[in-house]
Design a protein around this motif. Structure first.
Motif, PDB file in Angstrom:
ATOM      1  N   GLU A  59       0.964  -1.179  -0.118  1.00  0.00           N
ATOM      2  CA  GLU A  59      -0.085   0.118  -0.118  1.00  0.00           C
ATOM      3  C   GLU A  59       1.005   1.349   0.004  1.00  0.00           C
ATOM      4  O   GLU A  59       1.964   1.332   0.661  1.00  0.00           O
ATOM      5  N   TYR A  60       0.506   2.288  -0.749  1.00  0.00           N
ATOM      6  CA  TYR A  60       1.109   3.474  -0.760  1.00  0.00           C
ATOM      7  C   TYR A  60       0.182   4.530  -1.265  1.00  0.00           C
ATOM      8  O   TYR A  60      -0.340   4.376  -2.454  1.00  0.00           O
ATOM      9  N   PHE A  65      -3.168   3.918  -2.772  1.00  0.00           N
ATOM     10  CA  PHE A  65      -3.487   2.803  -3.726  1.00  0.00           C
ATOM     11  C   PHE A  65      -2.770   1.364  -2.972  1.00  0.00           C
ATOM     12  O   PHE A  65      -1.881   1.518  -2.181  1.00  0.00           O
ATOM     13  N   TRP A  66      -3.069   0.363  -3.661  1.00  0.00           N
ATOM     14  CA  TRP A  66      -2.726  -0.910  -3.096  1.00  0.00           C
ATOM     15  C   TRP A  66      -2.450  -2.156  -4.315  1.00  0.00           C
ATOM     16  O   TRP A  66      -3.163  -1.930  -5.369  1.00  0.00           O
ATOM     17  N   ALA A  67      -1.773  -3.137  -4.101  1.00  0.00           N
ATOM     18  CA  ALA A  67      -1.807  -4.134  -5.214  1.00  0.00           C
ATOM     19  C   ALA A  67      -1.296  -5.525  -4.397  1.00  0.00           C
ATOM     20  O   ALA A  67      -0.769  -5.367  -3.265  1.00  0.00           O
ATOM     21  N   ARG A  68      -1.712  -6.416  -4.941  1.00  0.00           N
ATOM     22  CA  ARG A  68      -1.297  -7.833  -4.281  1.00  0.00           C
ATOM     23  C   ARG A  68      -0.083  -8.165  -5.220  1.00  0.00           C
ATOM     24  O   ARG A  68       0.161  -7.900  -6.310  1.00  0.00           O
ATOM     25  N   VAL A  69       0.949  -8.692  -4.369  1.00  0.00           N
ATOM     26  CA  VAL A  69       2.407  -9.299  -4.648  1.00  0.00           C
ATOM     27  C   VAL A  69       2.001 -10.587  -5.044  1.00  0.00           C
ATOM     28  O   VAL A  69       1.512 -11.437  -4.266  1.00  0.00           O
ATOM     29  N   ARG A  70       2.718 -10.836  -6.221  1.00  0.00           N
ATOM     30  CA  ARG A  70       2.855 -12.322  -6.489  1.00  0.00           C
ATOM     31  C   ARG A  70       4.249 -12.712  -7.049  1.00  0.00           C
ATOM     32  O   ARG A  70       5.250 -11.837  -7.089  1.00  0.00           O
ATOM     33  N   PHE A  71       4.616 -13.982  -7.001  1.00  0.00           N
ATOM     34  CA  PHE A  71       5.883 -14.524  -7.457  1.00  0.00           C
ATOM     35  C   PHE A  71       5.958 -15.348  -8.575  1.00  0.00           C
ATOM     36  O   PHE A  71       5.163 -16.185  -8.723  1.00  0.00           O
ATOM     37  N   SER A  72       6.665 -14.967  -9.533  1.00  0.00           N
ATOM     38  CA  SER A  72       6.719 -15.706 -10.851  1.00  0.00           C
ATOM     39  C   SER A  72       7.876 -16.760 -10.717  1.00  0.00           C
ATOM     40  O   SER A  72       9.047 -16.205 -10.712  1.00  0.00           O
ATOM     41  N   LYS A  73       7.470 -18.174 -10.568  1.00  0.00           N
ATOM     42  CA  LYS A  73       8.815 -18.992 -10.402  1.00  0.00           C
ATOM     43  C   LYS A  73       9.533 -19.111 -11.691  1.00  0.00           C
ATOM     44  O   LYS A  73      10.797 -19.115 -11.612  1.00  0.00           O
ATOM     45  N   PRO A  74       8.993 -19.199 -12.751  1.00  0.00           N
ATOM     46  CA  PRO A  74       9.820 -19.414 -14.315  1.00  0.00           C
ATOM     47  C   PRO A  74      10.618 -17.844 -14.530  1.00  0.00           C
ATOM     48  O   PRO A  74      11.640 -17.887 -14.908  1.00  0.00           O
ATOM     49  N   ASP A  75      10.047 -16.712 -14.223  1.00  0.00           N
ATOM     50  CA  ASP A  75      10.961 -15.616 -14.354  1.00  0.00           C
ATOM     51  C   ASP A  75      11.689 -15.019 -13.040  1.00  0.00           C
ATOM     52  O   ASP A  75      12.754 -14.237 -13.149  1.00  0.00           O
ATOM     53  N   LYS A  76      11.235 -15.759 -12.061  1.00  0.00           N
ATOM     54  CA  LYS A  76      12.142 -15.626 -10.683  1.00  0.00           C
ATOM     55  C   LYS A  76      12.106 -14.122 -10.298  1.00  0.00           C
ATOM     56  O   LYS A  76      12.998 -13.488  -9.800  1.00  0.00           O
ATOM     57  N   CYS A  77      11.154 -13.547 -10.250  1.00  0.00           N
ATOM     58  CA  CYS A  77      10.620 -12.115  -9.941  1.00  0.00           C
ATOM     59  C   CYS A  77       9.340 -11.820  -9.154  1.00  0.00           C
ATOM     60  O   CYS A  77       8.440 -12.813  -9.599  1.00  0.00           O
TER      61      CYS A  77
END
Length: 84
Positions: free
Chosen positions: A6-7, A10-22
């Motif tokens: 949150e900032y 505004f807000w956003a859900r954070v996800r992790f992409s294993k294939p992209d490692k980011c």
């Protein structure tokens, strides 16, 4: 993983992409606009998130985009705590 950043209202859900490692996310609550952000580290993710919002607000002030429609952040909002 499904944590929230949150900032400046505004807000956003954070996800992790294993294939992209980011880490990545899309800022929620914007009508007719999609703003994404990403980072290889938590620090990069947080900075890109803030930069995206600051840029969006600047564009809004200059009349380049319509004013945002606010959507309430879910009650479980919290500081970014990443599961490993």
């Amino acid at each position: 993983m499904n944590k929230i950043l949150e900032y400046r209202g505004f807000w956003a859900r954070v996800r992790f992409s294993k294939p992209d490692k980011c880490f990545y996310g899309i800022i929620e609550g914007l009508k007719n606009t999609a703003i994404s952000f990403e980072g290889d580290t938590i620090e990069e993710l947080e900075q890109d998130f803030k930069d995206a919002i600051d840029s969006h607000l600047e564009d809004n002030r200059e009349g380049r985009i319509p004013e945002r429609q606010s959507i309430k952040c879910p009650k479980q909002k919290s500081q970014l705590i990443l599961e490993r």
